[in-house]
Design a protein around this motif. Structure first.
Motif, PDB file in Angstrom:
ATOM      1  N   CYS A   7     -11.065 -18.661  17.482  1.00  0.00           N
ATOM      2  CA  CYS A   7     -10.335 -17.401  17.402  1.00  0.00           C
ATOM      3  C   CYS A   7     -10.482 -16.803  16.017  1.00  0.00           C
ATOM      4  CB  CYS A   7      -8.850 -17.603  17.727  1.00  0.00           C
ATOM      5  SG  CYS A   7      -7.955 -18.575  16.502  1.00  0.00           S
ATOM      6  N   GLN A   8     -10.156 -15.546  15.938  1.00  0.00           N
ATOM      7  CA  GLN A   8     -10.052 -14.849  14.676  1.00  0.00           C
ATOM      8  C   GLN A   8      -8.562 -14.582  14.470  1.00  0.00           C
ATOM      9  OE1 GLN A   8     -11.820 -10.820  14.006  1.00  0.00           O
ATOM     10  NE2 GLN A   8     -13.347 -12.079  12.982  1.00  0.00           N
ATOM     11  N   LEU A   9      -8.060 -14.948  13.314  1.00  0.00           N
ATOM     12  CA  LEU A   9      -6.655 -14.749  12.978  1.00  0.00           C
ATOM     13  C   LEU A   9      -6.530 -13.584  12.011  1.00  0.00           C
ATOM     14  CD1 LEU A   9      -5.891 -18.493  12.310  1.00  0.00           C
ATOM     15  CD2 LEU A   9      -5.061 -17.186  14.258  1.00  0.00           C
ATOM     16  N   TRP A  10      -5.530 -12.744  12.243  1.00  0.00           N
ATOM     17  CA  TRP A  10      -5.259 -11.611  11.362  1.00  0.00           C
ATOM     18  C   TRP A  10      -3.872 -11.787  10.779  1.00  0.00           C
ATOM     19  CZ3 TRP A  10      -7.202  -6.280  13.380  1.00  0.00           C
ATOM     20  CH2 TRP A  10      -8.515  -6.394  13.834  1.00  0.00           C
ATOM     21  N   LEU A  11      -3.753 -11.558   9.470  1.00  0.00           N
ATOM     22  CA  LEU A  11      -2.469 -11.680   8.785  1.00  0.00           C
ATOM     23  C   LEU A  11      -2.436 -10.715   7.612  1.00  0.00           C
ATOM     24  CD1 LEU A  11       0.216 -13.357   8.289  1.00  0.00           C
ATOM     25  CD2 LEU A  11      -1.174 -14.680   6.661  1.00  0.00           C
ATOM     26  N   THR A  12      -1.376  -9.922   7.508  1.00  0.00           N
ATOM     27  CA  THR A  12      -1.217  -9.064   6.331  1.00  0.00           C
ATOM     28  C   THR A  12      -0.389  -9.796   5.281  1.00  0.00           C
ATOM     29  OG1 THR A  12       0.642  -7.954   7.414  1.00  0.00           O
ATOM     30  CG2 THR A  12      -1.487  -6.825   7.465  1.00  0.00           C
ATOM     31  N   CYS A  13      -0.780  -9.599   4.025  1.00  0.00           N
ATOM     32  CA  CYS A  13      -0.096 -10.211   2.878  1.00  0.00           C
ATOM     33  C   CYS A  13       0.336  -9.113   1.910  1.00  0.00           C
ATOM     34  CB  CYS A  13      -1.028 -11.179   2.160  1.00  0.00           C
ATOM     35  SG  CYS A  13      -1.552 -12.561   3.186  1.00  0.00           S
ATOM     36  N   ALA A  14       1.339  -9.410   1.123  1.00  0.00           N
ATOM     37  CA  ALA A  14       1.898  -8.422   0.203  1.00  0.00           C
ATOM     38  C   ALA A  14       0.904  -7.998  -0.874  1.00  0.00           C
ATOM     39  CB  ALA A  14       3.172  -8.962  -0.439  1.00  0.00           C
ATOM     40  N   ASP A  15       0.085  -8.942  -1.345  1.00  0.00           N
ATOM     41  CA  ASP A  15      -0.860  -8.631  -2.422  1.00  0.00           C
ATOM     42  C   ASP A  15      -1.968  -9.681  -2.461  1.00  0.00           C
ATOM     43  OD1 ASP A  15       0.277 -10.894  -3.725  1.00  0.00           O
ATOM     44  OD2 ASP A  15       1.737  -9.632  -4.751  1.00  0.00           O
ATOM     45  N   GLU A  16      -2.900  -9.484  -3.381  1.00  0.00           N
ATOM     46  CA  GLU A  16      -4.057 -10.380  -3.491  1.00  0.00           C
ATOM     47  C   GLU A  16      -3.650 -11.798  -3.878  1.00  0.00           C
ATOM     48  OE1 GLU A  16      -8.155 -10.598  -6.056  1.00  0.00           O
ATOM     49  OE2 GLU A  16      -7.356  -8.613  -5.600  1.00  0.00           O
ATOM     50  N   LYS A  17      -2.650 -11.920  -4.740  1.00  0.00           N
ATOM     51  CA  LYS A  17      -2.189 -13.245  -5.170  1.00  0.00           C
ATOM     52  C   LYS A  17      -1.669 -14.048  -3.967  1.00  0.00           C
ATOM     53  CE  LYS A  17       0.986 -15.507  -8.364  1.00  0.00           C
ATOM     54  NZ  LYS A  17       2.037 -15.334  -9.356  1.00  0.00           N
ATOM     55  N   GLU A  18      -0.849 -13.413  -3.144  1.00  0.00           N
ATOM     56  CA  GLU A  18      -0.331 -14.088  -1.953  1.00  0.00           C
ATOM     57  C   GLU A  18      -1.465 -14.406  -0.971  1.00  0.00           C
ATOM     58  OE1 GLU A  18       3.646 -13.497   0.246  1.00  0.00           O
ATOM     59  OE2 GLU A  18       2.257 -12.043   1.148  1.00  0.00           O
ATOM     60  N   ALA A  19      -2.376 -13.473  -0.786  1.00  0.00           N
ATOM     61  CA  ALA A  19      -3.518 -13.686   0.104  1.00  0.00           C
ATOM     62  C   ALA A  19      -4.363 -14.862  -0.369  1.00  0.00           C
ATOM     63  CB  ALA A  19      -4.359 -12.413   0.197  1.00  0.00           C
ATOM     64  N   PHE A  44       4.088   1.444   9.209  1.00  0.00           N
ATOM     65  CA  PHE A  44       4.774   0.645  10.221  1.00  0.00           C
ATOM     66  C   PHE A  44       6.255   1.011  10.284  1.00  0.00           C
ATOM     67  CE2 PHE A  44       4.526  -1.452   6.158  1.00  0.00           C
ATOM     68  CZ  PHE A  44       5.813  -1.906   5.904  1.00  0.00           C
ATOM     69  N   ARG A  45       6.859   0.675  11.414  1.00  0.00           N
ATOM     70  CA  ARG A  45       8.298   0.863  11.576  1.00  0.00           C
ATOM     71  C   ARG A  45       8.992  -0.398  11.088  1.00  0.00           C
ATOM     72  NH1 ARG A  45      10.175   5.004  13.878  1.00  0.00           N
ATOM     73  NH2 ARG A  45      12.107   3.942  14.391  1.00  0.00           N
ATOM     74  N   TRP A  46      10.034  -0.236  10.262  1.00  0.00           N
ATOM     75  CA  TRP A  46      10.785  -1.375   9.759  1.00  0.00           C
ATOM     76  C   TRP A  46      12.237  -0.964   9.574  1.00  0.00           C
ATOM     77  CZ3 TRP A  46      10.547  -6.295   9.867  1.00  0.00           C
ATOM     78  CH2 TRP A  46      11.346  -7.080   9.023  1.00  0.00           C
ATOM     79  N   GLN A  47      13.116  -1.637  10.285  1.00  0.00           N
ATOM     80  CA  GLN A  47      14.559  -1.412  10.203  1.00  0.00           C
ATOM     81  C   GLN A  47      14.918   0.060  10.380  1.00  0.00           C
ATOM     82  OE1 GLN A  47      15.581  -3.381   6.505  1.00  0.00           O
ATOM     83  NE2 GLN A  47      15.588  -5.389   7.515  1.00  0.00           N
ATOM     84  N   GLY A  48      14.318   0.669  11.413  1.00  0.00           N
ATOM     85  CA  GLY A  48      14.647   2.037  11.787  1.00  0.00           C
ATOM     86  C   GLY A  48      13.959   3.131  10.986  1.00  0.00           C
ATOM     87  N   LYS A  49      13.090   2.757  10.050  1.00  0.00           N
ATOM     88  CA  LYS A  49      12.383   3.749   9.233  1.00  0.00           C
ATOM     89  C   LYS A  49      10.883   3.529   9.323  1.00  0.00           C
ATOM     90  CE  LYS A  49      14.400   2.596   5.397  1.00  0.00           C
ATOM     91  NZ  LYS A  49      14.792   2.502   3.996  1.00  0.00           N
ATOM     92  N   ILE A  50      10.141   4.580   9.034  1.00  0.00           N
ATOM     93  CA  ILE A  50       8.692   4.454   8.918  1.00  0.00           C
ATOM     94  C   ILE A  50       8.370   4.148   7.464  1.00  0.00           C
ATOM     95  CG2 ILE A  50       6.481   5.659   9.097  1.00  0.00           C
ATOM     96  CD1 ILE A  50       7.654   7.196  11.464  1.00  0.00           C
ATOM     97  N   GLU A  51       7.646   3.054   7.263  1.00  0.00           N
ATOM     98  CA  GLU A  51       7.299   2.588   5.924  1.00  0.00           C
ATOM     99  C   GLU A  51       5.789   2.673   5.710  1.00  0.00           C
ATOM    100  OE1 GLU A  51       9.481   1.605   3.644  1.00  0.00           O
ATOM    101  OE2 GLU A  51      11.285   1.493   4.900  1.00  0.00           O
ATOM    102  N   ASN A  52       5.378   2.594   4.448  1.00  0.00           N
ATOM    103  CA  ASN A  52       3.978   2.616   4.063  1.00  0.00           C
ATOM    104  C   ASN A  52       3.816   1.592   2.949  1.00  0.00           C
ATOM    105  OD1 ASN A  52       1.856   3.668   2.016  1.00  0.00           O
ATOM    106  ND2 ASN A  52       1.316   4.646   3.948  1.00  0.00           N
ATOM    107  N   ALA A  53       2.770   0.765   3.017  1.00  0.00           N
ATOM    108  CA  ALA A  53       2.568  -0.256   1.987  1.00  0.00           C
ATOM    109  C   ALA A  53       1.094  -0.549   1.783  1.00  0.00           C
ATOM    110  CB  ALA A  53       3.291  -1.539   2.395  1.00  0.00           C
ATOM    111  N   LYS A  54       0.752  -0.854   0.546  1.00  0.00           N
ATOM    112  CA  LYS A  54      -0.570  -1.392   0.219  1.00  0.00           C
ATOM    113  C   LYS A  54      -0.478  -2.896   0.463  1.00  0.00           C
ATOM    114  CE  LYS A  54      -2.361   2.346  -1.815  1.00  0.00           C
ATOM    115  NZ  LYS A  54      -3.126   3.211  -0.973  1.00  0.00           N
ATOM    116  N   GLU A  55      -1.393  -3.431   1.257  1.00  0.00           N
ATOM    117  CA  GLU A  55      -1.381  -4.841   1.595  1.00  0.00           C
ATOM    118  C   GLU A  55      -2.802  -5.386   1.555  1.00  0.00           C
ATOM    119  OE1 GLU A  55       2.099  -5.633   4.730  1.00  0.00           O
ATOM    120  OE2 GLU A  55       0.608  -4.227   5.514  1.00  0.00           O
TER     121      GLU A  55
END
Length: 107
Positions: A7-19, A44-55
């Motif tokens: 399989c191919q696994l996909w995972l988003t991380c907060a930043d390069e250090k965490e990745a 993405f939707r998070w806790q009722g709001k639309i959010e945007n993040a660099k990941e």
């Protein structure tokens, strides 16, 4: 070659250090054969709001039967309370790549 066990696994991380930390841990433990890091912007939707993040998106090659063990390792390292780990079965892969995957992940 038919390779439904891989399989191919996909995972988003907060930043390069965490990745790096997650990817290296999974590689050292032979839970994945390869980790690719791709910088992304997520909406993405998070806790009722639309959010945007660099990941950083990790795209990893492994076996489907290792999913729970991989998920457990990620849970111990990831900064997100709710991370999204997705497994996509690989329908076909070249013979050489299949041999490589089989040799590099734990049995």
């Amino acid at each position: 070659m038919l390779s439904s066990k891989f399989c191919q696994l996909w995972l988003t991380c907060a930043d390069e250090k965490e990745a790096d930390k997650i990817g290296n841990t999974l590689l050292v433990k032979h839970l994945v054969a390869c980790v690719k890091q791709v910088p992304i912007t997520s909406d993405f939707r998070w806790q009722g709001k639309i959010e945007n993040a660099k990941e950083v998106l990790l795209v990893m090659d492994s076996r489907i039967d290792l999913f729970e063990e991989i998920e457990k390792e990620i849970a111990a390292l990831h900064s997100y309370d709710t991370f999204v780990l997705q497994a996509v079965p690989i329908a076909r892969v070249s013979r050489q790549a299949e041999k490589w995957l089989a040799n590099e992940v734990k049995t």
